[in-house]
Motif scaffolding. Structure first.
Motif, PDB file in Angstrom:
ATOM      1  N   ILE A 110       0.855  -1.194   0.000  1.00  0.00           N
ATOM      2  CA  ILE A 110       0.000   0.000   0.000  1.00  0.00           C
ATOM      3  C   ILE A 110       0.887   1.239   0.000  1.00  0.00           C
ATOM      4  O   ILE A 110       2.088   1.156   0.255  1.00  0.00           O
TER       5      ILE A 110
ATOM      6  N   THR B 272      -2.248   5.686   2.289  1.00  0.00           N
ATOM      7  CA  THR B 272      -3.265   4.707   2.688  1.00  0.00           C
ATOM      8  C   THR B 272      -2.996   4.229   4.106  1.00  0.00           C
ATOM      9  O   THR B 272      -3.920   4.111   4.926  1.00  0.00           O
TER      10      THR B 272
ATOM     11  N   MET C 274      -8.355  -3.926   5.764  1.00  0.00           N
ATOM     12  CA  MET C 274      -8.241  -3.612   4.330  1.00  0.00           C
ATOM     13  C   MET C 274      -8.913  -4.690   3.479  1.00  0.00           C
ATOM     14  O   MET C 274      -9.589  -4.384   2.497  1.00  0.00           O
ATOM     15  N   THR C 275      -8.735  -5.942   3.874  1.00  0.00           N
ATOM     16  CA  THR C 275      -9.351  -7.043   3.130  1.00  0.00           C
ATOM     17  C   THR C 275     -10.865  -6.956   3.191  1.00  0.00           C
ATOM     18  O   THR C 275     -11.554  -7.111   2.176  1.00  0.00           O
TER      19      THR C 275
ATOM     20  N   THR D  32     -12.664  -4.283   3.808  1.00  0.00           N
ATOM     21  CA  THR D  32     -13.107  -3.086   3.085  1.00  0.00           C
ATOM     22  C   THR D  32     -13.128  -3.348   1.584  1.00  0.00           C
ATOM     23  O   THR D  32     -14.081  -2.967   0.896  1.00  0.00           O
ATOM     24  N   LYS D  33     -12.090  -4.023   1.075  1.00  0.00           N
ATOM     25  CA  LYS D  33     -12.023  -4.305  -0.355  1.00  0.00           C
ATOM     26  C   LYS D  33     -13.130  -5.252  -0.805  1.00  0.00           C
ATOM     27  O   LYS D  33     -13.536  -5.220  -1.960  1.00  0.00           O
ATOM     28  N   SER D  34     -13.593  -6.108   0.095  1.00  0.00           N
ATOM     29  CA  SER D  34     -14.654  -7.056  -0.277  1.00  0.00           C
ATOM     30  C   SER D  34     -15.954  -6.330  -0.598  1.00  0.00           C
ATOM     31  O   SER D  34     -16.792  -6.846  -1.331  1.00  0.00           O
ATOM     32  N   GLY D  35     -16.129  -5.138  -0.030  1.00  0.00           N
ATOM     33  CA  GLY D  35     -17.323  -4.355  -0.315  1.00  0.00           C
ATOM     34  C   GLY D  35     -18.511  -4.684   0.573  1.00  0.00           C
ATOM     35  O   GLY D  35     -19.558  -4.048   0.484  1.00  0.00           O
TER      36      GLY D  35
ATOM     37  N   PHE E  16     -15.629   1.135   5.260  1.00  0.00           N
ATOM     38  CA  PHE E  16     -14.291   1.377   5.779  1.00  0.00           C
ATOM     39  C   PHE E  16     -14.337   1.592   7.294  1.00  0.00           C
ATOM     40  O   PHE E  16     -13.582   0.975   8.051  1.00  0.00           O
TER      41      PHE E  16
ATOM     42  N   VAL F 227     -11.914 -14.413  -0.439  1.00  0.00           N
ATOM     43  CA  VAL F 227     -10.792 -13.709  -1.066  1.00  0.00           C
ATOM     44  C   VAL F 227      -9.628 -14.671  -1.294  1.00  0.00           C
ATOM     45  O   VAL F 227      -9.016 -14.706  -2.365  1.00  0.00           O
TER      46      VAL F 227
END
Length: 192
Positions: free
Chosen positions: A13, A17, A54-55, A57-60, A64, A102
């Motif tokens: 990152i 970030t 972060m993982t 958050t990225k999954s949606g 956040f 993931v």
């Protein structure tokens, strides 16, 4: 303890970030230690919590703020891993289904890449075998040519050999004397 640049490298990152996530963790009550130059330093447990948030958050599936809040709650109850204290407990994993999904996706991608690499290797190996066979055939032909060149020459016939011509005396060609033309002068001129 890890410096911010080490954490950025490990998590892949940018420093901005990391700063964003660190500030959010601090707003949730997680205070990172600071070095002499007042830069944050991170424990392995804190880095694991950062990675988890972060993982997620990225999954949606989670915002956040909620991802950081849940990771911070888990971090508050976890022991810190440092070389000094040797404690090795890790924060409890939340959203295991998301993290598993993931990881499974990454594994599927790696398996597909592995399959394509194996196929490329098979193609390259078959081409390599073909080239080797072609080279072997060429080498066989070269060896055959060398054998033919190294083989003794068959003896030539006596007429063609230079020795035979020196042994036999050459006969001189017979001289042919022309017939005397008995015709008269005018007959010879007019060719009659």
């Amino acid at each position: 303890m890890m410096t911010p640049s080490e954490v950025c490298k490990q998590l892949n990152i940018s420093p901005s970030t990391l700063r964003k996530y660190s500030l959010r963790f601090e707003s949730e009550g997680i205070l990172f230690k600071r070095n002499k130059s007042n830069s944050r330093i991170y424990t392995v447990t804190e880095v694991a919590a950062l990675r988890e948030s972060m993982t997620v958050t990225k999954s949606g599936d989670v915002t956040f703020e909620n991802a950081v809040r849940e990771a911070a709650e888990g971090l508050k109850g976890a022991s810190t891993i440092t070389p000094e204290n040797g404690v090795t407990s890790t924060p409890p994993r939340r959203h295991d289904a998301v993290a598993t999904a993931v990881i499974l996706k990454k594994l599927e991608d790696l398996e597909e890449e592995n399959r394509s690499l194996k196929e490329e290797m098979r193609k390259r190996d078959s081409l390599f075998v073909e080239v080797l066979e072609e080279m072997k055939n060429k080498l066989d032909r070269i060896e055959e040519n060398q054998k033919q060149l190294a083989a003794p020459m068959p003896e030539e016939s006596e007429l063609d050999s230079p020795e035979s011509s020196s042994q036999q005396p050459e006969s001189e060609p017979e001289t042919v004397t022309p017939k005397k033309d008995t015709r008269g002068l005018w007959a010879r001129i007019w060719n009659k």
